[in-house]
Every structure is written in structure tokens, then in C-alpha cells.
Design a protein around this motif. Structure first.
Motif, PDB file in Angstrom:
ATOM      1  N   TRP A  64       0.222  64.362  27.282  1.00  0.00           N
ATOM      2  CA  TRP A  64       1.093  63.224  26.945  1.00  0.00           C
ATOM      3  C   TRP A  64       2.551  63.644  27.072  1.00  0.00           C
ATOM      4  O   TRP A  64       3.360  62.953  27.679  1.00  0.00           O
ATOM      5  N   ARG A  83       9.893  69.610  17.444  1.00  0.00           N
ATOM      6  CA  ARG A  83       9.981  68.409  16.615  1.00  0.00           C
ATOM      7  C   ARG A  83       9.994  68.780  15.123  1.00  0.00           C
ATOM      8  O   ARG A  83      10.827  68.300  14.356  1.00  0.00           O
ATOM      9  N   ASP A 122       6.102  49.755  21.842  1.00  0.00           N
ATOM     10  CA  ASP A 122       4.660  49.765  21.821  1.00  0.00           C
ATOM     11  C   ASP A 122       4.105  49.964  23.237  1.00  0.00           C
ATOM     12  O   ASP A 122       3.322  50.873  23.475  1.00  0.00           O
ATOM     13  N   PRO A 172      10.390  60.083  20.441  1.00  0.00           N
ATOM     14  CA  PRO A 172      11.124  58.808  20.334  1.00  0.00           C
ATOM     15  C   PRO A 172      11.659  58.515  18.941  1.00  0.00           C
ATOM     16  O   PRO A 172      12.572  57.711  18.813  1.00  0.00           O
ATOM     17  N   HIS A 191       6.757  52.904  25.694  1.00  0.00           N
ATOM     18  CA  HIS A 191       6.740  54.296  25.235  1.00  0.00           C
ATOM     19  C   HIS A 191       5.335  54.878  25.153  1.00  0.00           C
ATOM     20  O   HIS A 191       5.169  56.088  25.226  1.00  0.00           O
ATOM     21  N   THR A 192       4.338  54.038  24.969  1.00  0.00           N
ATOM     22  CA  THR A 192       2.977  54.562  24.923  1.00  0.00           C
ATOM     23  C   THR A 192       2.471  54.847  26.331  1.00  0.00           C
ATOM     24  O   THR A 192       1.832  55.864  26.587  1.00  0.00           O
ATOM     25  N   ARG A 199      -8.062  54.581  21.285  1.00  0.00           N
ATOM     26  CA  ARG A 199      -7.617  55.864  20.736  1.00  0.00           C
ATOM     27  C   ARG A 199      -6.611  55.613  19.611  1.00  0.00           C
ATOM     28  O   ARG A 199      -5.666  54.853  19.744  1.00  0.00           O
ATOM     29  N   THR A 200      -6.859  56.245  18.489  1.00  0.00           N
ATOM     30  CA  THR A 200      -6.005  56.048  17.319  1.00  0.00           C
ATOM     31  C   THR A 200      -5.737  57.393  16.687  1.00  0.00           C
ATOM     32  O   THR A 200      -6.627  58.235  16.631  1.00  0.00           O
ATOM     33  N   GLY A 201      -4.525  57.574  16.219  1.00  0.00           N
ATOM     34  CA  GLY A 201      -4.194  58.795  15.493  1.00  0.00           C
ATOM     35  C   GLY A 201      -3.579  59.820  16.418  1.00  0.00           C
ATOM     36  O   GLY A 201      -3.092  59.505  17.494  1.00  0.00           O
ATOM     37  N   VAL A 202      -3.622  61.070  15.988  1.00  0.00           N
ATOM     38  CA  VAL A 202      -3.003  62.135  16.742  1.00  0.00           C
ATOM     39  C   VAL A 202      -3.884  62.442  17.953  1.00  0.00           C
ATOM     40  O   VAL A 202      -5.103  62.544  17.812  1.00  0.00           O
ATOM     41  N   LEU A 203      -3.291  62.592  19.145  1.00  0.00           N
ATOM     42  CA  LEU A 203      -4.088  62.891  20.337  1.00  0.00           C
ATOM     43  C   LEU A 203      -4.729  64.267  20.186  1.00  0.00           C
ATOM     44  O   LEU A 203      -4.171  65.141  19.532  1.00  0.00           O
ATOM     45  N   ARG A 205      -2.543  65.960  23.779  1.00  0.00           N
ATOM     46  CA  ARG A 205      -1.170  65.926  23.275  1.00  0.00           C
ATOM     47  C   ARG A 205      -0.223  66.558  24.307  1.00  0.00           C
ATOM     48  O   ARG A 205       0.837  66.038  24.602  1.00  0.00           O
TER      49      ARG A 205
END
Ligand SMILES: Cc1cc2nc3c(=O)[nH]c(=O)nc-3n(C[C@H](O)[C@H](O)[C@H](O)COP(=O)(O)OP(=O)(O)OC[C@H]3O[C@@H](n4cnc5c(N)ncnc54)[C@H](O)[C@@H]3O)c2cc1C
Ligand code: FES
Lengths: 409, 365
Positions: free
Chosen positions: A314, A65, A164, A348, A167-168, A29-33, A311
Motif C-alpha cells: 500500500w 509515522r 475515502d 494522510p 486516498h484509498t 477489507r477492514t482494519g489494518v492491512l 501494508r
């Protein structure tokens, strides 16, 4: 209060076998969820929420945010600069005072100033700079790619295991290696092993030696043995550690005492001073950090719960898996604002000085969506953490308890 | 030992003592450079970043000012005509722009800034004596010729700044100087350095001055040699320098080409190519180090595009948390997929895992 215990009770009793080391987190998975959808399993504490509600919660947190990002500016920059100035003044003042520590007030003052300086450098400055919270200023002296801290673990290695991995995969058993740092049992969901009998003693030893524990943990010895980390990568990390360790030891335990001895015959006292300053910082950092994820009520998660995570999910995992500390503004600063662990895990890379104003908004959202917002004063949270670490030295169910459970069934 | 009495070796040995002292201090300050502590008392001390302190701010025209600064010790003296990158903090964010140094060679550096946009307006309106600016070493080949030659300077607007440095360096110091300056500006009030230039021209026969006020007289035409023949009849035999708006530079360059004298013209450009925002995003990504190119849409993270093209890219969390993926943006414009904001600052470190192309992009990986 905790649901973790019931969850494990429902699972088959963990076997006595040592589990295989945790493989490095790897996923495509890459990018915005995605904002919509649902994970294979939602944590019990959030099971009452519909997909729609989770999505809304995600949007509301994103909005918090964005609001901070829109305001971030000169005042924030001034804050971190002021912190750095105070920290550097304390460090240099503390060290200079220790040169004359033959005199008792100089010893007490020097040790105290150095300890506070190190705490600020490591926590409110180092930890947060290394998260990239201040990268937006584009100041090469306050940047995640250049900062190095007064802590024996090299910053780059720590960034890998902390930013990495931890936090992930926050609190995901089998993915987040910070769950017990490979040497402690901190969750009922971790299978019990014979070595866990030493849980309280290991933790007692870890506290004053925290920087060395983290340095060793960041090397990921077990990953090399299991074949997940190459020997070359390990060697490189080990060399970086050796270099850092030598310069740190030289500075604190040789050069400064030597200078103290020459200047005023304060060699022995200066050494005690630097040893104490490091120990104070170690115990403080250890206490604060352990209160971030291990007090009762902080949830742990299974890999099913992150499969298909949105998102909003998460964010929920970050909130349920973290615990805050309540206290004064100075207290928050001295914890590096890790007292706002929940806000820090949701955002974070927001500047740490902003967590204090974000916290009530996050708490209000938790109330609105019926999620636990785990917070309390340091003594309470610390006691809870220690109690748990002692309790988990033993298996979840002792043989006679298992017998009783079977009998009632 | 005797040489120590002569100028240069003394400074060298001072430098040696200084760096030895810093090294000794670093035993006590490691891993933090000693300069970070020295900065508590000396705002110019820095190990990573050359700094300067503003010593004067002089208004030149209603929209421009000259800012002079005393640079930190690692500054290399500039040659007349060179430029330097200057960094200032606006809303807490460091912004860099290039400015020609208008002071003569050998003097403390100064820039003359005309307020036309964000950074230049900030510099002109907000700079105060005592402010700290960030600096990069001077650079550029727009410098005086090695030997004495008759010169022609063609400038317009703020394009006079590098030439002013040349004139200040050359004219008062060299009796054999032979300089013709043709400077265009809208009118007298908008024209930079007018009084000083007139004084210099009155005092030194080596400087011949032509002011062209374009509101009244119109722009100089380079379509043919007519205007130039009138303003400076022997222009063909002079080494020429031109600095001003792009159209003027291009037209002058073309004229010199046509005349068969392209090597006698030196051009300085102030405008860097802007990265336009492409609606909808997407574009070609060039991975410079790996020498690969891919065409992508506006929602594919740069990280994914690179990996699919076989580029070795750093990554960690892959979702914008850890910053392991930071990669320098060499040029172009990218969009942050979380906020929708676009960025186009050259050299900025970007998170490739949550950024997509918003036009053609060059990455340093
Ligand atoms: C080698 C070099 C030397 C330079 N020397 C000087 C100097 O001595 N004095 C000086 O004032 N500037 C000089 N510049 C220009 C300077 O670097 C900035 O580009 C300028 O100050 C505008 O920056 P800004 O942030 O204010 O404008 P921005 O906010 O970046 O731009 C605002 C708007 O102005 C337009 N714009 C940008 N640059 C120009 C330009 N040059 N002419 C017309 N429109 C423009 C842009 O298209 C944009 O729409 C030099 C540039 C280079 C590359
Ligand atoms: S890979 Fe973690 S921020 Fe990009």
C-alpha cells in the motif's frame, strides 16, 4: 523514465468503446492491512523487491509515522493556529481593502491578500483539516467533522470523493475516480475516446473554474446514471451544493461589490477583484493538484495490484503514484504542503507542517529500496503534466504507428 | 418603547442588535462564522465553543488554587453548588474535567482545583491571568433548597468547593440562614478556605463551623450515628448535603437510609467511574442508538463487529485514512489497532475501522 508506456504496449490495444462508469469502491477489507503476503501482481517498478523487503519497508514507514505521533503536540497546535490567524487576517483585510478598490493600489493589494487568504484557507488549512490532520487537538473549530472552506464544493461531499475514494484507491485505474476526474485522460492506461481530443481545452477551461469543476465532480452525476448512487443521496448533495453556491456567490460577487459601490463607488472594481482572487486560487490549486499525480513518472495501477495488497505494498503504491514539488518553505505552505504529495499519501493524517521533516526520511527509503521518488520544481512538473495531457488527447498508438509496429514484428 | 428604559429590555434589545449584526456580517464571512474573525481582536469570540479568560489565580493550599474567569457572553450564570466542565489544552490536546464552581451565585465563576492528576496539576501549576479556558454551561442538582431550611453540610477535602459556593451565597445575604458545616481535612494546611470560613462564622451567627483534622482526630464514622450526634445533635431535622471521597458518600448515604431519611440527603460525586484497561482487550460492545450488544475479542475492529450485528455504521476507506467512520465513544476504553494506544475519553470521536474494544465499550450509534 516512465514504465507506464511499456506496460500499456504489452496490453491489447484499448477499444474505442466508452467504459462503464467506475462502480463505487467497495471491499470487505477492514482494519489494518496485513503486513505479510503479496498482491496478485506487484507493480513493475517494485517487482524487484522480495516480500520480505516490502514488509521491512512497511515497518520502516510505520516507524516514521510513530515517531511523528510521539512528538506531536503544543508546537504543532501553535502552527495551525498561527496559519488560521494569518489566513483570517488576510481574508478580512483583503475584503476590506477591496471596498476601496477604486484606488488602484487598494485593488491590487486587496485582490492579492484575498487570493492568498483563499489559498491558505483551502489548501494549508481546509484540505488538511478535512483530512483530520488536526482532529487530535479536539478543537471543534479545527476539526474534520465541522470545518467548511471558502470553496464552492461543500466540504462533506469532497471528503467522500477525496479522503475515502481517492486516498484509498490512489491511482488504481477503475477505482480512483480522481484519475482524470471523469473529464480528462491522464494515463495511457485509460482507453482513448473521441472526446479526449478536447483534453487540453478541457484542462485549460478547468483551471480557472476549478472550484466549480470539483463541486460538479463531487456530485458524482455518472454514478447516479449508472445506478450506483441513489437519487435521494444525489438530491441531498445537490441541495447542499446549491446552498453553498448561493452563499458563496452572494458573498463574493454581490454583497462585497455592493458594499464597495455604496462606500466608495468601487463596485465594478471590487467585483473584478473577487473574480480575480477566486481565479488565482483556482489556477494555483489546479496546477499544484495536477502535479500531485499526473506528471510523467507517476505510476498507475491495475486492480490485480491491490488484490491481496499488504501494508508495505500500500505504501509503495502511494509513493509510486504521487509526485512532489521542490521549493522553499513558503512555497510548501502555499501549496498546502501538497508539494509533499508522496509523504501526504503515505501519511494522510499527519499534520502538514511535519511533512517537510519526514520527506528526507521517505526519500532515503525510496533510494534504499530502489523506488522512484518523483520530484521537481513546479515549472518542470507542470510542463510535464501539460505535455502529457496534450499527448493523451490522441490514442497511445496512431494508426500509422500501429502499422509500423506490425511491420517490424 | 418605554420599557427600553428599564434594565432587562435594554439588554434584550442589545442582544437582538448583536445577533442581527452577526447575521449581517456572516453574509461577508460565510462559510466561516463571523466570530472566527472577531477572535482576531476578542479572544472570547467563538460560535462553537464557550470560552473564558482567567482573571485571577489564588493559591489556597500548597496543592490547590482558585481560578476565576470572565466567561464569554453565552455563559449562563450558575446556581450555588453547580459545576461546569472546564477544558484546557495540554500538549496541544484539549482536556476536559468537571469542577464545582466555588464562587457565590451571581459572581464571575471560579473553580478551586486540587492537584491530584494530569489535568488538575496542570491547572494549579500552569494557569496564568489572561489564559483562555474552554467552558460548558453550569449544571447539576446539588443546589440550595427552594425555601429556608436548617442545613447540614458534610464535606471532606476538595469536596468543600460546591458547599463553599452555597455558604458564600447564603450566609452573608440571609439573616435567617442556619448552616452547620462539618468539614474534614488532613490537617490545617491542607484545609481549604479556613480563614474565610472562620471570618464568616465570627461575623454571622447563621454559620456554625466544625473543622475535623483527620490526622489527629481520625475520620468521622458513619457506621452508627454516634459521631454525628456529637458534632450536630439535631442532624436528623436538617436538610443535609455531602460531598467528598466515595467511601464517605456511600457510608453517609447508608446511614441516612437506615435512619429512614434518604430524601433529606443530597450527594455530589467527584469521581466518575474509571474505565479499567483489560489485558488482552476485547469485551462487550453496546451500540446505544441501535440497542444492540455484542461480545468481541481484542482484535476485531468495532466497525466490523457493529456491521455483523446489523448496526448501521458510517464507513469509507475502512482502513484508517478517511475518518468517515468517526463515532462518539460514550464510555469505556478502546485500542487503536495501528499504534496499540488506548483511549477512554468520554465523547471522543473514534475511528471504528481501526479500533477494537479494550474492555466494555458504549458507542453512540
Ligand atoms: C461533578 C464534579 C465536580 C468536581 N469538582 C471538583 C472540584 O471542585 N475540585 C477538584 O479539584 N476536583 C473536582 N472534581 C474532580 C475533577 O473533575 C477531576 O477528576 C480531578 O481534577 C482529577 O483530574 P486529573 O486529570 O487531574 O486526574 P487524572 O489524571 O484523570 O487522574 C489521576 C489519578 O487520580 C485519581 N483520581 C481521579 N479523581 C480523583 C478524586 N476525585 N479523588 C481521588 N483520586 C482521584 C484517578 O483514579 C487517577 O488514578 C469534580 C468532579 C466532578 C465529577
Ligand atoms: S472508514 Fe475511513 S477512517 Fe474509518
Amino acid at each position: 523514465m516512465t514504465i507506464t508506456a511499456d506496460q500499456t504496449a504489452a496490453k491489447p490495444a484499448p477499444g474505442p468503446l466508452t467504459p462503464a462508469p467506475i462502480p463505487p469502491a467497495g471491499t470487505k477489507r477492514t482494519g489494518v492491512l496485513p503486513t505479510q503476503g503479496r498482491p496478485v501482481e506487484r507493480p513493475a517498478a517494485a517487482a524487484h523487491l522480495t516480500d520480505q523487503q516490502v514488509e521491512e519497508l512497511g515497518d520502516e514507514l510505520d516507524a516514521i509515522r510513530d515517531e511523528v505521533l510521539a512528538q506531536r503536540g503544543a508546537q504543532d497546535a501553535a502552527y495551525v493556529r498561527r496559519m488560521i490567524k494569518i489566513c483570517r487576517a488576510l481574508e478580512v483585510g483583503g475584503r476590506a481593502t477591496l471596498l476601496f478598490s477604486r484606488f488602484k493600489p487598494a485593488f491590487v493589494l486587496g485582490t492579492g491578500a484575498l487570493a492568498v487568504g483563499k489559498i491558505l484557507d483551502n489548501m494549508e488549512i481546509g484540505h488538511n483539516v478535512l483530512h483530520g490532520q488536526w482532529d487530535w487537538m479536539r478543537d471543534p473549530d479545527i476539526h474534520s467533522t465541522t470545518y467548511e472552506w471558502d470553496f464552492v464544493a461543500p466540504a462533506r461531499g469532497w471528503q467522500h470523493t477525496h479522503n475515502d475514494l481517492h486516498h484509498t484507491w490512489t491511482n488504481v485505474i477503475g477505482k480512483d475516480r480522481d484519475v482524470g476526474y471523469n473529464i480528462l485522460r491522464v494515463s495511457e492506461d485509460q482507453p482513448w475516446k473521441l472526446r479526449d481530443l478536447g483534453n487540453p481545452f478541457v484542462n485549460l477551461l478547468l483551471a480557472p473554474l476549478f472550484e466549480w469543476g470539483i463541486a460538479s465532480y463531487d456530485l458524482e452525476w455518472d454514478m447516479v446514471a449508472a445506478g450506483f448512487k441513489s437519487k435521494e443521496a444525489f438530491k441531498k448533495d445537490l441541495n447542499a451544493f446549491k446552498k453553498k453556491a448561493i452563499t458563496q456567490v452572494l458573498k463574493d460577487y454581490i454583497a462585497l461589490p455592493l458594499a464597495g459601490a455604496v462606500l466608495s463607488g468601487s463596485g465594478r472594481r471590487a467585483l473584478i477583484g473577487t473574480l480575480s482572487a477566486n481565479a488565482i486560487r483556482n489556477v494555483w490549486a489546479h496546477s499544484v493538484i495536477f502535479c500531485g499525480h499526473f506528471p510523467d513518472g507517476a505510476e498507475f495501477f491495475s486492480e490485480e495490484m491491490i488484490d491481496g495488497e499488504t501494508r508495505g505494498d500500500w505504501y509503495i503504491r502511494q509513493m509510486l503514484g504521487s509526485a512532489n514539488l521542490s521549493g522553499s518553505r513558503i512555497f510548501h505552505t502555499m501549496t498546502g504542503n501538497l508539494s509533499h504529495q508522496i509523504e501526504h499519501h503515505c501519511f494522510p493524517d499527519l499534520p502538514s507542517n511535519r511533512y517537510i521533516e519526514v520527506a528526507p526520511k521517505v526519500r532515503a527509503l525510496c533510494d534504499k529500496y530502489g523506488l522512484n521518488y518523483n520530484t521537481g520544481p513546479l515549472p518542470k512538473q507542470l510542463a510535464s503534466t501539460w505535455k502529457k495531457i496534450c499527448r493523451l488527447a490522441l490514442p497511445n498508438e496512431l494508426p500509422w504507428q500501429r502499422g509500423r509496429a506490425a511491420a517490424t514484428a | 418603547m418605554v420599557e427600553i428604559l428599564h434594565g432587562k429590555p435594554i439588554t434584550l434589545s442589545c442582544m437582538g442588535v448583536k445577533s442581527a449584526a452577526l447575521r449581517a456580517m456572516s453574509v461577508f464571512t460565510t462559510p466561516i462564522p463571523p466570530e472566527e474573525y472577531l477572535r482576531l481582536v476578542n479572544p472570547l469570540a467563538s460560535s462553537r465553543q464557550l470560552r473564558g479568560v482567567v482573571t485571577s489565580v489564588t493559591p489556597e493550599t500548597p496543592t490547590s488554587a482558585t481560578i476565576t474567569f470572565r466567561p464569554g457572553s453565552r455563559w449562563q450564570p450558575h446556581q450555588a453548588g453547580q459545576w461546569a466542565r472546564v477544558g484546557v489544552e495540554i500538549d496541544g490536546v484539549r482536556q476536559w474535567r468537571s469542577y464545582s464552581l466555588s464562587a457565590p451565585a451571581g459572581a464571575d465563576p471560579a473553580v478551586t482545583v486540587t492537584a491530584i492528576g494530569r489535568v488538575s496539576t496542570y491547572l494549579v501549576r500552569n494557569t496564568k491571568v489572561g489564559d483562555i479556558v474552554f467552558l460548558a454551561p453550569p449544571q447539576g442538582d446539588f443546589v440550595l433548597p427552594a425555601g429556608p431550611r436548617p442545613l447540614l453540610m458534610l464535606t471532606a477535602g476538595s469536596g468543600i468547593t460546591p458547599v463553599m459556593s452555597m455558604i458564600r451565597t447564603l450566609v452573608p445575604r440571609r439573616k435567617d440562614a442556619d448552616v452547620v458545616l462539618v468539614h474534614s481535612s488532613r490537617d490545617r494546611t491542607a484545609s481549604l478556605f479556613t480563614d474565610e470560613l472562620q471570618e464568616l462564622a465570627a461575623e454571622h451567627p447563621g454559620l456554625h463551623l466544625v473543622h475535623r483534622y483527620t490526622t489527629d482526630e481520625g475520620r468521622i464514622s458513619f457506621a452508627d450515628s454516634g459521631d454525628l450526634d456529637r458534632l450536630c445533635p439535631d442532624w436528623r431535622s436538617r436538610k443535609a448535603y455531602v460531598c467528598g471521597p466515595t467511601e464517605m458518600l456511600d457510608a453517609a448515604h447508608a446511614l441516612w437510609e437506615r435512619t429512614g431519611l434518604p430524601d433529606t440527603l443530597t450527594v455530589e460525586r467527584f469521581n466518575t467511574a474509571l474505565a479499567p484497561e483489560v489485558p488482552g482487550g476485547g469485551g462487550q460492545i453496546t451500540f446505544e442508538k441501535s440497542d444492540k450488544q455484542v461480545e468481541v475479542d481484542g482484535s476485531t475492529p468495532l466497525l466490523l463487529a457493529g456491521e455483523e450485528a446489523g448496526v448501521i455504521m458510517p464507513s469509507g476507506c475502512r482502513m484508517g485514512i478517511c475518518r468517515t467512520c468517526l463515532t462518539p465513544l460514550l464510555s469505556g476504553r478502546i485500542r487503536d489497532l495501528r499504534t496499540g494506544e488506548t483511549h477512554d475519553d468520554e465523547g471522543e470521536l473514534i475511528q471504528t475501522c481501526i479500533s477494537a474494544a479494550a474492555g466494555p465499550v458504549h458507542l453512540d450509534c
